[in-house]
Design a protein around this motif. Structure first.
Motif, PDB file in Angstrom:
ATOM      1  N   GLY A 270      27.487  44.386  37.841  1.00 30.60           N
ATOM      2  CA  GLY A 270      28.274  45.289  36.999  1.00 30.60           C
ATOM      3  C   GLY A 270      29.526  44.644  36.426  1.00 30.60           C
ATOM      4  O   GLY A 270      30.554  45.295  36.261  1.00 30.60           O
ATOM      5  N   ILE A 271      29.419  43.329  36.152  1.00 36.54           N
ATOM      6  CA  ILE A 271      30.529  42.611  35.535  1.00 36.54           C
ATOM      7  C   ILE A 271      29.998  41.874  34.311  1.00 36.54           C
ATOM      8  O   ILE A 271      28.793  41.803  34.093  1.00 36.54           O
ATOM      9  N   THR A 272      30.895  41.302  33.524  1.00 36.01           N
ATOM     10  CA  THR A 272      30.462  40.538  32.356  1.00 36.01           C
ATOM     11  C   THR A 272      30.020  39.141  32.776  1.00 36.01           C
ATOM     12  O   THR A 272      30.410  38.634  33.836  1.00 36.01           O
ATOM     13  N   ARG A 273      29.211  38.523  31.934  1.00 36.53           N
ATOM     14  CA  ARG A 273      28.776  37.151  32.189  1.00 36.53           C
ATOM     15  C   ARG A 273      29.990  36.219  32.210  1.00 36.53           C
ATOM     16  O   ARG A 273      30.065  35.307  33.026  1.00 36.53           O
ATOM     17  N   GLN A 274      30.951  36.452  31.326  1.00 37.59           N
ATOM     18  CA  GLN A 274      32.164  35.634  31.289  1.00 37.59           C
ATOM     19  C   GLN A 274      32.924  35.723  32.608  1.00 37.59           C
ATOM     20  O   GLN A 274      33.433  34.728  33.112  1.00 37.59           O
ATOM     21  N   LYS A 275      32.981  36.911  33.183  1.00 39.69           N
ATOM     22  CA  LYS A 275      33.667  37.090  34.470  1.00 39.69           C
ATOM     23  C   LYS A 275      32.928  36.310  35.559  1.00 39.69           C
ATOM     24  O   LYS A 275      33.559  35.692  36.418  1.00 39.69           O
ATOM     25  N   LEU A 276      31.594  36.315  35.522  1.00 35.41           N
ATOM     26  CA  LEU A 276      30.820  35.556  36.500  1.00 35.41           C
ATOM     27  C   LEU A 276      31.077  34.060  36.342  1.00 35.41           C
ATOM     28  O   LEU A 276      31.206  33.342  37.340  1.00 35.41           O
ATOM     29  N   ILE A 277      31.177  33.597  35.108  1.00 42.27           N
ATOM     30  CA  ILE A 277      31.488  32.183  34.876  1.00 42.27           C
ATOM     31  C   ILE A 277      32.831  31.835  35.515  1.00 42.27           C
ATOM     32  O   ILE A 277      32.966  30.806  36.185  1.00 42.27           O
ATOM     33  N   GLU A 278      33.818  32.698  35.335  1.00 39.91           N
ATOM     34  CA  GLU A 278      35.135  32.467  35.932  1.00 39.91           C
ATOM     35  C   GLU A 278      35.053  32.453  37.457  1.00 39.91           C
ATOM     36  O   GLU A 278      35.702  31.626  38.113  1.00 39.91           O
ATOM     37  N   ILE A 279      34.255  33.338  38.025  1.00 37.78           N
ATOM     38  CA  ILE A 279      34.067  33.383  39.478  1.00 37.78           C
ATOM     39  C   ILE A 279      33.433  32.090  39.968  1.00 37.78           C
ATOM     40  O   ILE A 279      33.882  31.490  40.944  1.00 37.78           O
ATOM     41  N   GLU A 280      32.389  31.638  39.291  1.00 38.98           N
ATOM     42  CA  GLU A 280      31.709  30.413  39.705  1.00 38.98           C
ATOM     43  C   GLU A 280      32.607  29.193  39.560  1.00 38.98           C
ATOM     44  O   GLU A 280      32.405  28.187  40.232  1.00 38.98           O
ATOM     45  N   GLN A 281      33.610  29.276  38.704  1.00 37.40           N
ATOM     46  CA  GLN A 281      34.579  28.182  38.555  1.00 37.40           C
ATOM     47  C   GLN A 281      35.734  28.316  39.546  1.00 37.40           C
ATOM     48  O   GLN A 281      36.592  27.449  39.619  1.00 37.40           O
ATOM     49  N   GLY A 282      35.753  29.422  40.299  1.00 38.14           N
ATOM     50  CA  GLY A 282      36.778  29.615  41.315  1.00 38.14           C
ATOM     51  C   GLY A 282      38.107  30.087  40.769  1.00 38.14           C
ATOM     52  O   GLY A 282      39.156  29.768  41.312  1.00 38.14           O
ATOM     53  N   SER A 283      38.071  30.858  39.706  1.00 33.50           N
ATOM     54  CA  SER A 283      39.300  31.329  39.082  1.00 33.50           C
ATOM     55  C   SER A 283      40.118  32.209  40.020  1.00 33.50           C
ATOM     56  O   SER A 283      39.593  33.098  40.677  1.00 33.50           O
ATOM     57  N   LEU A 284      41.424  31.950  40.062  1.00 35.58           N
ATOM     58  CA  LEU A 284      42.336  32.766  40.855  1.00 35.58           C
ATOM     59  C   LEU A 284      42.722  34.058  40.139  1.00 35.58           C
ATOM     60  O   LEU A 284      43.238  34.979  40.751  1.00 35.58           O
ATOM     61  N   SER A 285      42.448  34.135  38.830  1.00 32.38           N
ATOM     62  CA  SER A 285      42.855  35.309  38.061  1.00 32.38           C
ATOM     63  C   SER A 285      41.842  36.450  38.132  1.00 32.38           C
ATOM     64  O   SER A 285      42.115  37.541  37.658  1.00 32.38           O
ATOM     65  N   VAL A 286      40.684  36.199  38.725  1.00 26.58           N
ATOM     66  CA  VAL A 286      39.663  37.233  38.853  1.00 26.58           C
ATOM     67  C   VAL A 286      39.966  38.077  40.092  1.00 26.58           C
ATOM     68  O   VAL A 286      40.324  37.542  41.138  1.00 26.58           O
ATOM     69  N   SER A 287      39.792  39.380  39.973  1.00 26.27           N
ATOM     70  CA  SER A 287      40.103  40.275  41.090  1.00 26.27           C
ATOM     71  C   SER A 287      39.136  40.066  42.257  1.00 26.27           C
ATOM     72  O   SER A 287      37.993  39.662  42.077  1.00 26.27           O
ATOM     73  N   MET A 288      39.639  40.368  43.433  1.00 29.19           N
ATOM     74  CA  MET A 288      38.801  40.295  44.629  1.00 29.19           C
ATOM     75  C   MET A 288      37.638  41.273  44.514  1.00 29.19           C
ATOM     76  O   MET A 288      36.549  41.011  45.027  1.00 29.19           O
TER      77      MET A 288
END
Length: 84
Positions: A33-51
């Protein structure tokens, strides 16, 4: 240990699990239930993505977080660092 190292490791584990299960990024993003862009950020280990976003992806993969103590690298692992 720096927080960015932790999120990068988590992102790499999420990516590996996604690939192991044969999901494309768009498939897993939809399940979570998230965007593909958000998943890309998660896989890159982004600190700006919410827990919450990280948790939704882990839930979609049927996984959870287990806290383990950090261990020091072995001599062999240190040698590998200098070979690169």
């Amino acid at each position: 240990m720096d927080a960015s190292v932790i999120t990068q490791r988590l992102g790499h584990q999420i990516r590996a699990m996604r690939l192991n299960r044969g999901y494309k990024q768009a498939d897993l993003a939809k399940l979570a239930g998230i965007t593909r862009q958000k998943l890309i950020e998660i896989e890159q280990g982004s600190l700006s993505v919410s827990m919450n976003a990280y948790a939704r992806v882990m839930a979609a993969l049927g996984s959870e977080v287990k806290l383990v103590p950090v261990t020091l690298p072995t001599l062999e692992e240190l040698e590998d660092l200098f070979d690169e």
